[in-house]
Write a protein that holds these residues in place. Structure first.
Motif, PDB file in Angstrom:
ATOM      1  N   ALA A   1      18.311  -2.272  37.822  1.00 49.91           N
ATOM      2  CA  ALA A   1      18.456  -3.622  38.403  1.00 49.91           C
ATOM      3  C   ALA A   1      18.984  -3.489  39.827  1.00 49.91           C
ATOM      4  CB  ALA A   1      19.409  -4.449  37.543  1.00 49.91           C
ATOM      5  N   GLU A   2      18.373  -2.585  40.597  1.00 54.09           N
ATOM      6  CA  GLU A   2      18.887  -2.209  41.922  1.00 54.09           C
ATOM      7  C   GLU A   2      18.667  -3.253  42.989  1.00 54.09           C
ATOM      8  OE1 GLU A   2      16.224  -1.057  40.456  1.00 54.09           O
ATOM      9  OE2 GLU A   2      14.608  -1.024  41.894  1.00 54.09           O
ATOM     10  N   SER A   3      17.759  -4.226  42.749  1.00 56.31           N
ATOM     11  CA  SER A   3      17.456  -5.180  43.834  1.00 56.31           C
ATOM     12  C   SER A   3      17.000  -6.515  43.245  1.00 56.31           C
ATOM     13  CB  SER A   3      16.342  -4.603  44.719  1.00 56.31           C
ATOM     14  OG  SER A   3      15.156  -4.448  43.957  1.00 56.31           O
ATOM     15  N   GLU A   4      16.979  -7.541  44.124  1.00 55.69           N
ATOM     16  CA  GLU A   4      16.469  -8.854  43.699  1.00 55.69           C
ATOM     17  C   GLU A   4      15.044  -8.709  43.178  1.00 55.69           C
ATOM     18  OE1 GLU A   4      18.070 -11.456  47.393  1.00 55.69           O
ATOM     19  OE2 GLU A   4      16.685 -12.542  46.090  1.00 55.69           O
ATOM     20  N   TRP A   5      14.295  -7.832  43.867  1.00 59.85           N
ATOM     21  CA  TRP A   5      12.890  -7.631  43.489  1.00 59.85           C
ATOM     22  C   TRP A   5      12.800  -7.092  42.071  1.00 59.85           C
ATOM     23  CZ3 TRP A   5       9.379  -4.277  41.563  1.00 59.85           C
ATOM     24  CH2 TRP A   5       8.034  -4.501  41.842  1.00 59.85           C
ATOM     25  N   ARG A   6      13.611  -6.108  41.745  1.00 58.29           N
ATOM     26  CA  ARG A   6      13.567  -5.475  40.415  1.00 58.29           C
ATOM     27  C   ARG A   6      13.930  -6.482  39.327  1.00 58.29           C
ATOM     28  NH1 ARG A   6      10.508  -2.191  39.507  1.00 58.29           N
ATOM     29  NH2 ARG A   6      11.142  -1.022  41.329  1.00 58.29           N
TER      30      ARG A   6
ATOM     31  N   ALA B   1      13.441  -2.058  57.329  1.00 60.11           N
ATOM     32  CA  ALA B   1      14.086  -1.767  56.040  1.00 60.11           C
ATOM     33  C   ALA B   1      13.005  -1.793  54.961  1.00 60.11           C
ATOM     34  CB  ALA B   1      15.154  -2.802  55.722  1.00 60.11           C
ATOM     35  N   MET B   2      12.900  -0.752  54.155  1.00 61.99           N
ATOM     36  CA  MET B   2      11.829  -0.662  53.173  1.00 61.99           C
ATOM     37  C   MET B   2      12.009  -1.630  52.000  1.00 61.99           C
ATOM     38  SD  MET B   2      10.545   3.255  52.979  1.00 61.99           S
ATOM     39  CE  MET B   2      10.079   4.174  54.469  1.00 61.99           C
ATOM     40  N   ASN B   3      13.122  -2.342  51.915  1.00 61.48           N
ATOM     41  CA  ASN B   3      13.166  -3.531  51.053  1.00 61.48           C
ATOM     42  C   ASN B   3      14.157  -4.545  51.607  1.00 61.48           C
ATOM     43  OD1 ASN B   3      15.711  -2.634  50.151  1.00 61.48           O
ATOM     44  ND2 ASN B   3      15.295  -3.288  48.053  1.00 61.48           N
ATOM     45  N   ASP B   4      14.037  -5.792  51.129  1.00 58.39           N
ATOM     46  CA  ASP B   4      14.856  -6.890  51.678  1.00 58.39           C
ATOM     47  C   ASP B   4      16.337  -6.685  51.388  1.00 58.39           C
ATOM     48  OD1 ASP B   4      12.369  -9.380  50.683  1.00 58.39           O
ATOM     49  OD2 ASP B   4      12.507  -8.132  52.481  1.00 58.39           O
TER      50      ASP B   4
ATOM     51  N   GLY C   1       4.785   5.805  50.448  1.00 55.44           N
ATOM     52  CA  GLY C   1       3.665   4.939  50.841  1.00 55.44           C
ATOM     53  C   GLY C   1       4.006   4.073  52.028  1.00 55.44           C
ATOM     54  N   ARG C   2       5.164   3.398  51.979  1.00 52.77           N
ATOM     55  CA  ARG C   2       5.547   2.494  53.084  1.00 52.77           C
ATOM     56  C   ARG C   2       5.801   3.313  54.358  1.00 52.77           C
ATOM     57  NH1 ARG C   2       9.298  -1.559  49.385  1.00 52.77           N
ATOM     58  NH2 ARG C   2       7.499  -2.446  48.286  1.00 52.77           N
ATOM     59  N   GLY C   3       6.419   4.492  54.202  1.00 57.35           N
ATOM     60  CA  GLY C   3       6.675   5.326  55.380  1.00 57.35           C
ATOM     61  C   GLY C   3       5.381   5.816  56.011  1.00 57.35           C
TER      62      GLY C   3
ATOM     63  N   GLY D   1      -0.089  -2.583  39.988  1.00 57.87           N
ATOM     64  CA  GLY D   1       1.051  -2.587  40.903  1.00 57.87           C
ATOM     65  C   GLY D   1       0.733  -3.063  42.285  1.00 57.87           C
ATOM     66  N   THR D   2       1.382  -2.409  43.257  1.00 54.64           N
ATOM     67  CA  THR D   2       1.308  -2.895  44.632  1.00 54.64           C
ATOM     68  C   THR D   2       0.894  -1.752  45.537  1.00 54.64           C
ATOM     69  OG1 THR D   2       3.630  -2.319  44.900  1.00 54.64           O
ATOM     70  CG2 THR D   2       3.139  -4.583  44.244  1.00 54.64           C
ATOM     71  N   ASP D   3       0.324  -2.117  46.690  1.00 50.45           N
ATOM     72  CA  ASP D   3      -0.207  -1.109  47.611  1.00 50.45           C
ATOM     73  C   ASP D   3       0.831  -0.827  48.700  1.00 50.45           C
ATOM     74  OD1 ASP D   3      -3.294  -0.979  49.604  1.00 50.45           O
ATOM     75  OD2 ASP D   3      -1.556   0.375  49.452  1.00 50.45           O
TER      76      ASP D   3
ATOM     77  N   GLU E   1       5.290  -9.173  51.885  1.00 52.43           N
ATOM     78  CA  GLU E   1       5.422  -9.424  50.447  1.00 52.43           C
ATOM     79  C   GLU E   1       5.019  -8.206  49.618  1.00 52.43           C
ATOM     80  OE1 GLU E   1       2.691 -12.295  48.792  1.00 52.43           O
ATOM     81  OE2 GLU E   1       4.244 -13.059  47.459  1.00 52.43           O
ATOM     82  N   CYS E   2       5.840  -7.971  48.556  1.00 49.47           N
ATOM     83  CA  CYS E   2       5.483  -6.977  47.537  1.00 49.47           C
ATOM     84  C   CYS E   2       5.675  -7.721  46.230  1.00 49.47           C
ATOM     85  CB  CYS E   2       6.424  -5.782  47.632  1.00 49.47           C
ATOM     86  SG  CYS E   2       6.177  -4.647  46.268  1.00 49.47           S
ATOM     87  N   ASN E   3       4.603  -8.052  45.556  1.00 47.65           N
ATOM     88  CA  ASN E   3       4.660  -9.019  44.464  1.00 47.65           C
ATOM     89  C   ASN E   3       5.161  -8.405  43.144  1.00 47.65           C
ATOM     90  OD1 ASN E   3       4.197 -10.931  42.556  1.00 47.65           O
ATOM     91  ND2 ASN E   3       2.107 -11.407  43.221  1.00 47.65           N
TER      92      ASN E   3
ATOM     93  N   ASP F   1      18.356   3.830  49.443  1.00 48.77           N
ATOM     94  CA  ASP F   1      18.135   3.778  47.987  1.00 48.77           C
ATOM     95  C   ASP F   1      17.791   2.375  47.464  1.00 48.77           C
ATOM     96  OD1 ASP F   1      19.896   5.062  45.046  1.00 48.77           O
ATOM     97  OD2 ASP F   1      17.798   5.154  45.675  1.00 48.77           O
ATOM     98  N   PHE F   2      17.230   1.543  48.319  1.00 55.17           N
ATOM     99  CA  PHE F   2      16.784   0.189  47.951  1.00 55.17           C
ATOM    100  C   PHE F   2      17.943  -0.755  47.594  1.00 55.17           C
ATOM    101  CE2 PHE F   2      12.467   0.497  48.600  1.00 55.17           C
ATOM    102  CZ  PHE F   2      11.786   1.397  47.805  1.00 55.17           C
ATOM    103  N   THR F   3      19.215  -0.366  47.899  1.00 58.39           N
ATOM    104  CA  THR F   3      20.304  -1.274  47.505  1.00 58.39           C
ATOM    105  C   THR F   3      20.966  -1.907  48.731  1.00 58.39           C
ATOM    106  OG1 THR F   3      22.080   0.379  47.579  1.00 58.39           O
ATOM    107  CG2 THR F   3      20.826   0.198  45.506  1.00 58.39           C
TER     108      THR F   3
HETATM  109  C1  GZL Z   1       8.167  -1.954  45.098  1.00 57.84           C
HETATM  110  C2  GZL Z   1       9.362  -1.656  44.204  1.00 57.84           C
HETATM  111  C3  GZL Z   1      10.581  -1.489  45.045  1.00 57.84           C
HETATM  112  C4  GZL Z   1      10.984  -2.748  45.813  1.00 57.84           C
HETATM  113  C5  GZL Z   1      12.465  -2.627  45.809  1.00 57.84           C
HETATM  114  O1  GZL Z   1       6.953  -1.799  44.433  1.00 57.84           O
HETATM  115  O2  GZL Z   1       9.159  -0.488  43.431  1.00 57.84           O
HETATM  116  O3  GZL Z   1      11.686  -1.170  44.192  1.00 57.84           O
HETATM  117  O4  GZL Z   1      10.459  -2.807  47.108  1.00 57.84           O
HETATM  118  C6  GZL Z   1      12.706  -2.168  44.387  1.00 57.84           C
HETATM  119  O5  GZL Z   1      13.166  -3.814  46.095  1.00 57.84           O
HETATM  120  O6  GZL Z   1      13.985  -1.663  44.238  1.00 57.84           O
END
Ligand code: GZL
Length: 329
Positions: A38-43, A233-236, A180-182, A132-134, A282-284, A207-209
């Motif tokens: 549960a490392e992020s809002e996205w997760r 930043a690779m995530n919000d 991928g994002r890098g 998943g996502t690209d 966006e990463c859905n 670390d996405f946190t």
């Molecule tokens: C993206 C996902 C990533 C998110 C982060 O597909 O795996 O992991 O971008 C999450 O917020 O922690």
């Protein structure tokens, strides 16, 4: 007579197929699902969507939270095998180290369906498909938005030099999404006619946190406070932590330092509406319905594509207020 036999054969075949379809749909399918944590809002949005979609599809879901540890995911998958679940789903926290446990699932004749992140295995038949996502395209979209913004707003280096200096908060080390994002960002930068005006000053995992994003941004500012022009930043969540650090350093986020990140969670929309972030790609995370639809097809013996991407957009501060009410996560 031949025609009748053919029709009879077809109708019997169709009846068997229909029965097996209804048999799979009607039978309470048991699916084991190993989530990263549960490392992020996205997760959290991703987890909530998986659970809601399982309930909607009458799936008996055995859900395991790995607390950010690959070894916990491997243990959970081994437990699902022992429980003889109908199908195993998981989000691979990192791309490698899955061959052995997936061979155990294959020997147990339990199909494996991947969600969200990619994995690298020696034998592609060790999993059926990935929903998943690209991430590569997400990285390219980040740079393309930035390049366009810099030119539309005639942004100049804050230190009076000739380079727009960029710092990058990377995701979890070894995660396919980080790679991928890098790669997407760097390839788009290298291919840009303006490539010589950009310099990547520093790049380090957060670390996405939120917490790590804030800490690493603090260290970037300690060494380059007056040189940094852009944060990717690779995530919000890491961007939101970095905003705290930028303000604590007496700088104005989204003005002194342009901030662009990935995910499109509610928190970054609020920051954009407050004028503290510039854009998010966006990463859905809402992949649950597609996941369980695909799982049913697999269990019905239907062929499915090896990789399916969900739809994703790009959102900037200019449209955040108007878009925010439509956001589902
Ligand atoms: C993206 C996902 C990533 C998110 C982060 O597909 O795996 O992991 O971008 C999450 O917020 O922690």
């Amino acid at each position: 007579m031949k025609l009748v036999k053919a029709v009879l054969a077809v109708s019997i075949g169709a009846a068997i197929a229909a029965q097996s379809m209804s048999a799979v749909q009607a039978k309470d399918l048991t699916i084991g699902f190993s989530q990263i944590g549960a490392e992020s809002e996205w997760r959290i949005a991703n987890t909530n969507d998986v659970k809601a979609a399982a309930a909607k599809n009458n799936i008996n879901l055995k859900f395991s939270d790995a607390q950010q540890k690959q070894e916990n995911q491997i243990k959970a998958i081994r437990t699902f095998i022992a429980q003889k679940v109908d199908l195993i789903g998981f989000v691979p926290i990192v791309a490698t180290g899955w061959d052995n446990i997936l061979r155990e699932a294959k020997r147990a004749k339990i199909p494996v369906l991947i969600m969200d992140r990619d994995l690298t295995v020696s034998d592609p038949s060790l999993y059926i498909a990935k929903i998943g996502t690209d991430s590569y395209t997400e990285g390219r979209k980040v740079f393309d938005w930035l390049d366009d913004y810099i030119h539309k707003n005639n942004v100049k280096p804050r230190n009076g030099g000739d380079k727009i200096n960029i710092v990058i908060l990377e995701g979890t080390v070894g995660a396919s999404v980080t790679t991928g994002r890098g790669n997407g960002f760097n390839d788009a930068l290298k291919e840009s006619p303006n490539k010589d005006m950009y310099k990547i000053l520093a790049s380090q995992t957060g670390d996405f946190t939120y917490q790590k994003g804030q800490e690493v941004m603090e260290s970037f500012l300690m060494s380059n406070r007056n040189d940094i022009d852009v944060l990717f930043a690779m995530n919000d969540d890491m961007a939101l932590g970095a905003i705290q650090a930028i303000e604590a350093a007496g700088l104005v986020p989204a003005k002194d330092i342009i901030i662009v990140s990935v995910d499109g969670v509610k928190g970054i929309f609020q920051a954009m509406m407050e004028g503290k972030a510039n854009a998010t790609v966006e990463c859905n995370p809402l992949q649950g319905e597609l996941f369980f639809e695909t799982a049913k097809k697999i269990l019905n013996g239907e062929a499915v594509p090896k990789s399916v991407f969900v739809e994703e957009g790009v959102f900037s501060a200019e449209t955040a207020k108007e878009v925010f009410p439509t956001r589902k996560y």
